[in-house]
Write a protein that holds these residues in place. Structure first.
Motif, PDB file in Angstrom:
ATOM      1  N   GLY A 220       0.786  -1.221   0.000  1.00  0.00           N
ATOM      2  CA  GLY A 220       0.000   0.000   0.000  1.00  0.00           C
ATOM      3  C   GLY A 220       0.819   1.273   0.000  1.00  0.00           C
ATOM      4  N   ASP A 221       2.120   1.167  -0.281  1.00  0.00           N
ATOM      5  CA  ASP A 221       2.955   2.366  -0.284  1.00  0.00           C
ATOM      6  C   ASP A 221       2.827   3.108  -1.611  1.00  0.00           C
ATOM      7  OD1 ASP A 221       4.242   0.701  -2.002  1.00  0.00           O
ATOM      8  OD2 ASP A 221       6.123   0.593  -0.883  1.00  0.00           O
ATOM      9  N   GLU A 222       3.694   4.138  -1.790  1.00  0.00           N
ATOM     10  CA  GLU A 222       3.600   4.969  -2.983  1.00  0.00           C
ATOM     11  C   GLU A 222       3.833   4.160  -4.255  1.00  0.00           C
ATOM     12  OE1 GLU A 222       5.409   5.526  -0.385  1.00  0.00           O
ATOM     13  OE2 GLU A 222       4.861   7.453   0.493  1.00  0.00           O
ATOM     14  N   PHE A 223       4.750   3.193  -4.189  1.00  0.00           N
ATOM     15  CA  PHE A 223       5.041   2.388  -5.376  1.00  0.00           C
ATOM     16  C   PHE A 223       3.847   1.512  -5.752  1.00  0.00           C
ATOM     17  CE2 PHE A 223       9.353   3.375  -3.947  1.00  0.00           C
ATOM     18  CZ  PHE A 223       9.920   3.775  -5.137  1.00  0.00           C
ATOM     19  N   ASP A 224       3.176   0.973  -4.753  1.00  0.00           N
ATOM     20  CA  ASP A 224       1.991   0.173  -5.046  1.00  0.00           C
ATOM     21  C   ASP A 224       0.891   1.030  -5.659  1.00  0.00           C
ATOM     22  OD1 ASP A 224       3.036  -2.202  -4.301  1.00  0.00           O
ATOM     23  OD2 ASP A 224       1.854  -2.476  -2.491  1.00  0.00           O
ATOM     24  N   ARG A 225       0.699   2.231  -5.111  1.00  0.00           N
ATOM     25  CA  ARG A 225      -0.335   3.109  -5.665  1.00  0.00           C
ATOM     26  C   ARG A 225       0.014   3.522  -7.097  1.00  0.00           C
ATOM     27  NH1 ARG A 225       0.013   5.370  -0.399  1.00  0.00           N
ATOM     28  NH2 ARG A 225       1.104   7.215  -1.181  1.00  0.00           N
ATOM     29  N   LEU A 226       1.308   3.805  -7.332  1.00  0.00           N
ATOM     30  CA  LEU A 226       1.737   4.135  -8.687  1.00  0.00           C
ATOM     31  C   LEU A 226       1.533   2.960  -9.632  1.00  0.00           C
ATOM     32  CD1 LEU A 226       3.168   6.022 -10.704  1.00  0.00           C
ATOM     33  CD2 LEU A 226       5.344   5.110  -9.868  1.00  0.00           C
ATOM     34  N   ALA A 227       1.920   1.750  -9.186  1.00  0.00           N
ATOM     35  CA  ALA A 227       1.786   0.563 -10.036  1.00  0.00           C
ATOM     36  C   ALA A 227       0.321   0.280 -10.350  1.00  0.00           C
ATOM     37  CB  ALA A 227       2.426  -0.643  -9.350  1.00  0.00           C
ATOM     38  N   ILE A 228      -0.553   0.435  -9.351  1.00  0.00           N
ATOM     39  CA  ILE A 228      -1.982   0.174  -9.580  1.00  0.00           C
ATOM     40  C   ILE A 228      -2.540   1.159 -10.604  1.00  0.00           C
ATOM     41  CG2 ILE A 228      -4.247   0.256  -8.489  1.00  0.00           C
ATOM     42  CD1 ILE A 228      -2.912  -0.828  -5.941  1.00  0.00           C
TER      43      ILE A 228
END
Length: 483
Positions: free
Chosen positions: A214-222
């Motif tokens: 749920g970090d920034e990378f996950d939000r970016l990837a989603i």
């Protein structure tokens, strides 16, 4: 580039060095501030102590005279501590005190002046530093009262040691930061970059990794995965539309062409009718070729994954194309000059690269004939330029103005002088798309005279050498401008 230079270009080491530098500067500023303010406080305390003792001893001298002063100083000199005392007579002879080895100029200085001096403790020992005041008493006597600075110097040495220890701690923290950033953050960035490269190669089913934190990378990837799903749907729709165009338009055109050919075979057709039918067939062929070119450009620009990738020698490819098209150029009263190097390893789709070179040669034959020159002259060459393989076609015509070199790479763009020549303005668009598919680019340069079109593609293997017994290429032909 050396491995050390590559290391210092990584984001992880840059962040670690910035973090280390920022903390070091902040820590150094705090320690310097504490050191200076502590030194000021200690100095003020020393001055206050010295002044208080001087007042007390001066009162003792007024009350009990020199004998009382000597007795009081002798008693105080025997106490443990950092206080310094000295009483001398008018001839500078020491009467009592715990200081010796003083410079004569210290006692001869102005009365009451605060001085930083070096002295030797009574009984011998190493030289030390102290802050002292010297007062002249009635009768020629002099009284020195001071304070040893060893405690202050010891405190400063503790600060220096603390600073060194803290720098080591900061270095360790910087190392930990570098390891964390390189293994966690940059690893995820590299994974995203690798996925992006696979997507650009034509595999639109690839998606960016999501770890579920749920970090920034996950939000970016989603977010990017959602966009990729939309792009994949649009590209599939484009492919479906292209297939429909190919089926719904090319098929009727082909049927119409066949019917016109059948009509031509009728013996009773008069001359005007036959001319009209032949023109209709030519127009049908032009439309069919245009549809084929548009479909091929669309699939190449979409990074179609059905293109067969193989490793082959670029020099062999150039030689085969040259051998194929040399008779075509000769039929037009010209000549094709071939210069195929060796060791030009390429990885890509051989058929597409052949089509690109064929398009460049046909453009040279159609649009680049110099009316002042005798016949048509075209050169086809391939060579290594560092890590790049250059496949170049040059003509000796009038060339293309600099302002139009980028514009002619767009679809259906034709210059005014070529409006009446056959063609659809898609040849260079296809060549540019093929170059991008292979990670390269198409460069149009002035050849003085004529135009030099270069396909600059990533290479592998050893440096190529010029064919026909020539020497190694340095990436520039005589009188030609490279990309």
């Amino acid at each position: 580039m050396t491995p050390l230079a590559k290391l210092f270009r990584t984001t992880a080491i840059k962040l670690a060095l910035i973090y280390l530098a920022a903390l070091s500067l902040a820590s150094g500023a705090v320690i310097v501030y504490l050191s200076q303010n502590t030194a000021t406080v200690l100095r003020e305390q020393i001055v206050e102590t010295v002044d208080a003792e001087i007042v007390g001893l001066a009162d003792r001298y007024r009350i009990a005279g020199i004998r009382g002063l000597v007795a009081s100083v002798e008693a105080r000199s025997r106490r443990p501590g950092a206080s310094l005392y000295l009483v001398t007579d008018f001839a500078a002879n020491q009467l009592v005190g715990n200081v010796e080895g003083l410079d004569e100029r210290v006692l001869a200085g102005e009365s009451g002046e605060l001085q930083r001096v070096s002295y030797t403790p009574l009984g011998g020992g190493d030289k030390r530093e102290a802050l002292v005041r010297v007062f002249q008493l009635s009768g020629g006597f002099r009284l020195l009262v001071g304070r040893d600075l060893q405690e202050q110097q010891y405190f400063r040495s503790l600060l220096v040691e603390a600073m060194r220890f803290w720098l080591l701690v900061l270095a360790a923290l910087g190392l930990v930061t570098w390891i964390y950033v390189s293994r966690r953050v940059l690893k995820r960035i590299d994974a995203m970059a690798a996925t992006g490269r696979r997507i650009m190669s034509g595999d639109l089913s690839e998606r960016l990794p999501v770890e579920g934190t749920g970090d920034e990378f996950d939000r970016l990837a989603i977010g990017l995965n959602t966009m990729l799903e939309r792009i994949e749907a649009l590209m599939q729709g484009l492919k479906d539309v292209s297939d429909n165009i190919a089926h719904d338009l090319k098929t009727p055109l082909t049927r119409m062409r066949n019917r016109v050919e059948e009509a031509l075979r009728q013996q009773d057709a008069d001359a005007p009718a036959r001319a009209a039918l032949e023109a209709t067939i030519e127009d049908c062929d032009t439309l069919i070729r245009t549809f084929d070119a548009l479909l091929r450009i669309a699939r190449v620009e979409a990074g179609s994954s059905d293109a067969v990738q193989e490793t082959f020698d670029g020099g062999t490819l150039v030689a085969e194309v040259g051998e194929l098209y040399a008779p075509v150029v000769e039929d037009q009263g010209g000549r094709l000059e071939l210069d195929a190097g060796t060791g030009m390893t390429l990885c890509g789709n051989r058929e597409l690269l052949v089509q690109a070179l064929v398009n460049l040669i046909e453009n040279a034959l159609k649009y680049a004939q110099n009316p002042d020159a005798a016949g048509v002259r075209v050169t086809l060459e391939g060579y290594r330029d560092g890590d790049t393989v250059v496949l170049a076609v040059r003509d000796f015509g009038t060339g293309i103005p600099d302002a139009d070199k980028e514009r002619v790479l767009h679809r259906f763009v034709r210059l005014e002088k070529s409006r009446n020549a056959p063609g659809s303005g898609l040849g260079l668009s296809l060549v540019s798309a093929v170059a991008r598919l292979h990670g390269g680019r198409l460069v149009l340069a002035d050849a003085h005279p004529g135009l030099r079109a270069e396909l600059r593609l990533p290479a592998g293997g050893a440096s190529g050498k010029r064919g026909n017994g020539g020497d190694e290429r340095d990436g520039r032909a005589d009188g030609r401008t490279g990309g």
